[in-house]
Write an enzyme that holds these catalytic residues in place. Structure first.
Site, short mmCIF file in Angstrom:
data_model
loop_
_atom_site.label_atom_id
_atom_site.label_comp_id
_atom_site.label_asym_id
_atom_site.label_seq_id
_atom_site.Cartn_x
_atom_site.Cartn_y
_atom_site.Cartn_z
N GLU A 1 -20.79 22.99 10.11
CA GLU A 1 -19.66 23.41 9.28
C GLU A 1 -19.67 22.60 7.98
O GLU A 1 -20.01 21.42 7.96
CB GLU A 1 -18.35 23.17 10.03
CG GLU A 1 -17.10 23.57 9.26
CD GLU A 1 -15.81 23.21 9.97
OE1 GLU A 1 -14.80 23.87 9.71
OE2 GLU A 1 -15.82 22.25 10.80
N CYS B 1 -16.04 25.51 14.54
CA CYS B 1 -15.29 24.28 14.84
C CYS B 1 -14.02 24.54 15.63
O CYS B 1 -14.06 24.79 16.83
CB CYS B 1 -15.00 23.53 13.54
SG CYS B 1 -14.58 21.78 13.78
N LYS C 1 -13.87 31.56 9.14
CA LYS C 1 -13.19 30.84 10.21
C LYS C 1 -11.77 31.39 10.41
O LYS C 1 -11.00 31.50 9.45
CB LYS C 1 -13.15 29.35 9.86
CG LYS C 1 -12.56 28.44 10.93
CD LYS C 1 -12.65 27.00 10.44
CE LYS C 1 -12.14 26.00 11.46
NZ LYS C 1 -12.22 24.61 10.93
#
Length: 284
Positions: A45, A160, A118
């Site tokens: 990330e 994440c 995300k």
């Protein structure tokens, strides 16, 4: 190596505040991974820029078609003839409002095969005193994304903090992903407590390989990340763990992915086939 086996590479980075230096580290990794016979490289990330001082970092956040890190990696992938999963880059969102924390899958011709923004924003106050408000700058994504035709088959994308939300991975399992990429920049306290546990759980739930390239070490902006880039097989076995190794130019690790293992595990524990809708109404 059998016909069902693919070699992959993971780049564990200590990304800093200079996108040019970060891009150079990624390009070196592309070349080295290809030279070592990897079919695909995975990066963490925020591979291109990690800067908690948003006023300073904002001058580097541009639209994806103007992003020099993305352009450099696409060019390197095309020259090396290798697939690359960029864990994520900070880019301007198309609506011109906030930014997007966006993953990219690059094919061996250097073309963008898939994008994923995300979905879950990291807005937390940790007991260590760390405070993070990702939603102050980033717009959450709204789509579940999978990409066909990669060396690992159908690849599902997450980033994440997404790892904490099972509904996303239930959908990726429903789509029968062969592998799921979960790049990260995990904090040290949460990493020590939950990193291995959750990554292994996601692999078992989806009966799929999990590839989690991670940030590691102390960064230019003062933050510290956990590292431990992982490759986990569908049974939950850890095939690769890069520990907390941190180098400015990155740490490369390799794993052999046996795609036949997916059908083997799904045959032994057919949880995807046995899944049933969960009642949501409260019974008296």
């Amino acid at each position: 190596m059998s016909a069902d086996t693919r070699r992959i590479a993971l780049l564990q980075m200590t990304t800093g505040i200079d996108p040019a230096a970060n891009a150079a580290a990624m390009v070196r990794a592309v070349d080295e991974a290809a030279g070592e016979g990897a079919a695909m490289l995975f990066t963490p990330e925020m591979s291109g820029l990690l800067d908690r001082e948003r006023a300073r970092g904002s001058r580097h956040v541009v639209a994806e078609d103007a992003n020099p890190v993305l352009a450099a990696v696409r060019d390197a992938a095309a020259k090396a003839g290798i697939w690359v999963h960029i864990g994520s880059l900070a880019v301007e969102a198309e609506d011109g409002a906030r930014w997007a924390n966006r993953a990219f899958v690059i094919d061996p011709a250097g073309k963008i095969a898939a994008r994923y923004d995300k979905i879950h924003m990291f807005d937390v106050d940790l007991a260590s005193g760390e405070t993070w408000r990702e939603s102050a700058a980033y717009r959450p994504g709204e789509a579940v994304v999978t990409v066909e035709g990669t060396p690992l088959g159908r690849l599902g994308l997450a980033i994440c903090y997404d790892v904490r939300f099972p509904a996303l991975f239930e959908e990726l399992g429903r789509r029968r992903c062969d592998a799921i990429a979960i790049p990260a920049a995990f904090t040290v306290p949460t990493g020590r407590a939950h990193w291995h546990l959750m990554q292994r759980a996601r692999a078992v739930e989806a009966s799929a390989f999990v590839i989690a390239a991670a940030q590691a070490g102390r960064h230019d902006d003062g933050r510290e990340t956990y590292g431990h880039s992982l490759v986990i097989d569908p049974w939950g076995e850890v095939l690769l763990d890069l520990g907390d190794a941190a180098e400015r130019e990155g740490v490369l690790g390799y794993a052999e992915i046996d795609l036949a293992r997916i059908a083997e595990v799904r045959g032994q524990v057919p949880s995807l086939a046995n899944r049933r809708p969960i009642p949501t109404s409260v019974q008296p």
